[in-house]
Every structure is written in structure tokens, then in C-alpha cells.
Design a protein around this motif. Structure first.
Motif, PDB file in Angstrom:
ATOM      1  N   GLU A 189       0.823  -1.199   0.000  1.00 47.86           N
ATOM      2  CA  GLU A 189       0.000   0.000   0.000  1.00 47.86           C
ATOM      3  C   GLU A 189       0.866   1.262   0.000  1.00 47.86           C
ATOM      4  N   ARG A 190       1.940   1.238   0.770  1.00 49.18           N
ATOM      5  CA  ARG A 190       2.823   2.410   0.819  1.00 49.18           C
ATOM      6  C   ARG A 190       3.517   2.631  -0.522  1.00 49.18           C
ATOM      7  N   GLU A 191       3.966   1.550  -1.153  1.00 50.94           N
ATOM      8  CA  GLU A 191       4.610   1.666  -2.459  1.00 50.94           C
ATOM      9  C   GLU A 191       3.626   2.177  -3.510  1.00 50.94           C
ATOM     10  N   ALA A 192       2.381   1.696  -3.447  1.00 49.70           N
ATOM     11  CA  ALA A 192       1.366   2.160  -4.395  1.00 49.70           C
ATOM     12  C   ALA A 192       1.067   3.638  -4.182  1.00 49.70           C
ATOM     13  N   ALA A 193       1.024   4.076  -2.935  1.00 52.05           N
ATOM     14  CA  ALA A 193       0.764   5.482  -2.650  1.00 52.05           C
ATOM     15  C   ALA A 193       1.908   6.361  -3.140  1.00 52.05           C
ATOM     16  N   LEU A 194       3.149   5.906  -2.955  1.00 44.04           N
ATOM     17  CA  LEU A 194       4.304   6.675  -3.432  1.00 44.04           C
ATOM     18  C   LEU A 194       4.321   6.752  -4.955  1.00 44.04           C
ATOM     19  N   GLN A 199       3.388   9.975  -9.855  1.00 43.07           N
ATOM     20  CA  GLN A 199       2.733  10.217 -11.132  1.00 43.07           C
ATOM     21  C   GLN A 199       1.913  11.490 -11.122  1.00 43.07           C
ATOM     22  N   ALA A 200       1.353  11.841  -9.953  1.00 40.38           N
ATOM     23  CA  ALA A 200       0.553  13.054  -9.860  1.00 40.38           C
ATOM     24  C   ALA A 200       1.419  14.311  -9.743  1.00 40.38           C
ATOM     25  N   GLY A 201       2.670  14.160  -9.336  1.00 38.30           N
ATOM     26  CA  GLY A 201       3.545  15.312  -9.129  1.00 38.30           C
ATOM     27  C   GLY A 201       3.790  16.115 -10.380  1.00 38.30           C
ATOM     28  N   PRO A 202       4.239  15.495 -11.491  1.00 34.35           N
ATOM     29  CA  PRO A 202       4.518  16.279 -12.706  1.00 34.35           C
ATOM     30  C   PRO A 202       3.280  16.992 -13.253  1.00 34.35           C
TER      31      PRO A 202
END
Length: 204
Positions: A189-194, A199-202
């Protein structure tokens, strides 16, 4: 074997049938060669897996068939053969075997836990990641049994050591999946959130 595998995989159809037959034949041949050399056949099969590991994609028809065959055939037969090695009379013949069981199992469980916890210092893992490392590394199975059986055949170990090893395999192979199943989802779950955050950052 890697050179032969790379050569044949390029010329075989990608449906997985011929490639799977080659992998299976490689395992059996290496196991037979190991047996001829006086080593446990499972050691030869292990080295065949190491040799072909980089040539087989982790996702695909071939890997799917290998995993299915291993989980449906080889693992149950391995457990059956291990169970047939256990002599229940030795367990009730005295305290010597139980002392060995406690010492061997305790040593594996404690030392693997300390090794996994050390990853939090050197690799900066969090608690869940360290527990997953522990759950994946604590099970003792084929290689351990092969080493003990060789020692038993050479007269280095008695039947008490063999029985203690089998019980240790049972305990560690039960403990490992339980720990991994408990702490693995938190890591996933943590890896998926990161990944989603990256992906949302750019876009922002």
C-alpha cells in the motif's frame, strides 16, 4: 546452461510449451548430474534454477506454467517426502531430540530476526519492510534438508538431528508466510501510494 538456454529461447515459439519442456529437462538433467556426483539431486535442480533465472521473464506464460507446476506437483511431493522421513518414535524416545528442536528452531528464528532488523539500520527500512524481509528469509526448506541428509548419509548426524531439522522446517515454513502476509500489504500500500504521488507530481 545459460548459453544454451539463450540460444534455444530465441528459436522456440513463445507459446511456452517447448520452453517449458526445456526448463523441465534442464532441472532433471542437473538433478541427475548432481546425484551422480554424490550430491543431493535438489542441489542440482537449485543450480539449474539459478542458471535459467535471468532468461525467464517474471511475468508471462512460461513463468506461469513453472509456478503452477511447482506449487501443484513439486512442493506437495517435497512435503510428502519430508513427512515420510520423520520418525515419530524418535520424538518420544527422550529429551535429546526436543533439545535439538528447540536449539535449531530458536537459532534460526532469532538470527533471521536480528538480520532482518539490521536492515533498518543499513538500508533504512521501516518496521513493515524489515518484517517482510524476515518473513521471506526465515523459512528453511530444501537446501537445509539436503545438507542434513548428506551429513546423515556420511554418518555425521543421527536420526535425532534429521527429525529436529524436519520440525524446524515445519515451524519456519509456517512462520514465514504468516509474517509476510501480515506485513506485506502495508508495504504494498505504501509503495502504491508513493507511485501514485510520483505520477501526480509532474501534472501539478
Amino acid at each position: 546452461l545459460p548459453i544454451l538456454g539463450r540460444f534455444l529461447f530465441r528459436r522456440m515459439a513463445e507459446d511456452g510449451v517447448a520452453q517449458f519442456s526445456f526448463v523441465l529437462a534442464s532441472v532433471f538433467v542437473c538433478a541427475a548430474l548432481a546425484h551422480s556426483a554424490g550430491v543431493e539431486p535438489i542441489v542440482g535442480a537449485f543450480f539449474a534454477g539459478l542458471a535459467l533465472n535471468r532468461l525467464i521473464p517474471h511475468t508471462g506464460v512460461l513463468m506461469n506454467r513453472i509456478q503452477f507446476t511447482g506449487e501443484a506437483i513439486f512442493v506437495p511431493f517435497f512435503l510428502l517426502s519430508v513427512g515420510m522421513l520423520l520418525d515419530a518414535r524418535v520424538l518420544f524416545s527422550g529429551t535429546h531430540t526436543w533439545v535439538l528442536i528447540g536449539f535449531m528452531t530458536g537459532t534460526v528464528v532469532v538470527t533471521k530476526f536480528l538480520a532482518a532488523e539490521s536492515t533498518r539500520l543499513f538500508l533504512r527500512f521501516d518496521k513493515a519492510e524489515a518484517r517482510v524481509v524476515y518473513g521471506l528469509s526465515v523459512p528453511q526448506a530444501a537446501a537445509t534438508l539436503a545438507a542434513v541428509m548428506i551429513g546423515f548419509d556420511l554418518g555425521l548426524f543421527d536420526s535425532a538431528v534429521v527429525n529436529a531439522t524436519i520440525v524446524m522446517i515445519l515451524v519456519t515454513c509456517t512462520l514465514g508466510p504468516w509474517v509476510t502476509q501480515r506485513y506485506g500489504p502495508a508495504v504494498a500500500e505504501r509503495e502504491a501510494a508513493l507511485e501514485a504521488q510520483a505520477q501526480a507530481g509532474p501534472k501539478q
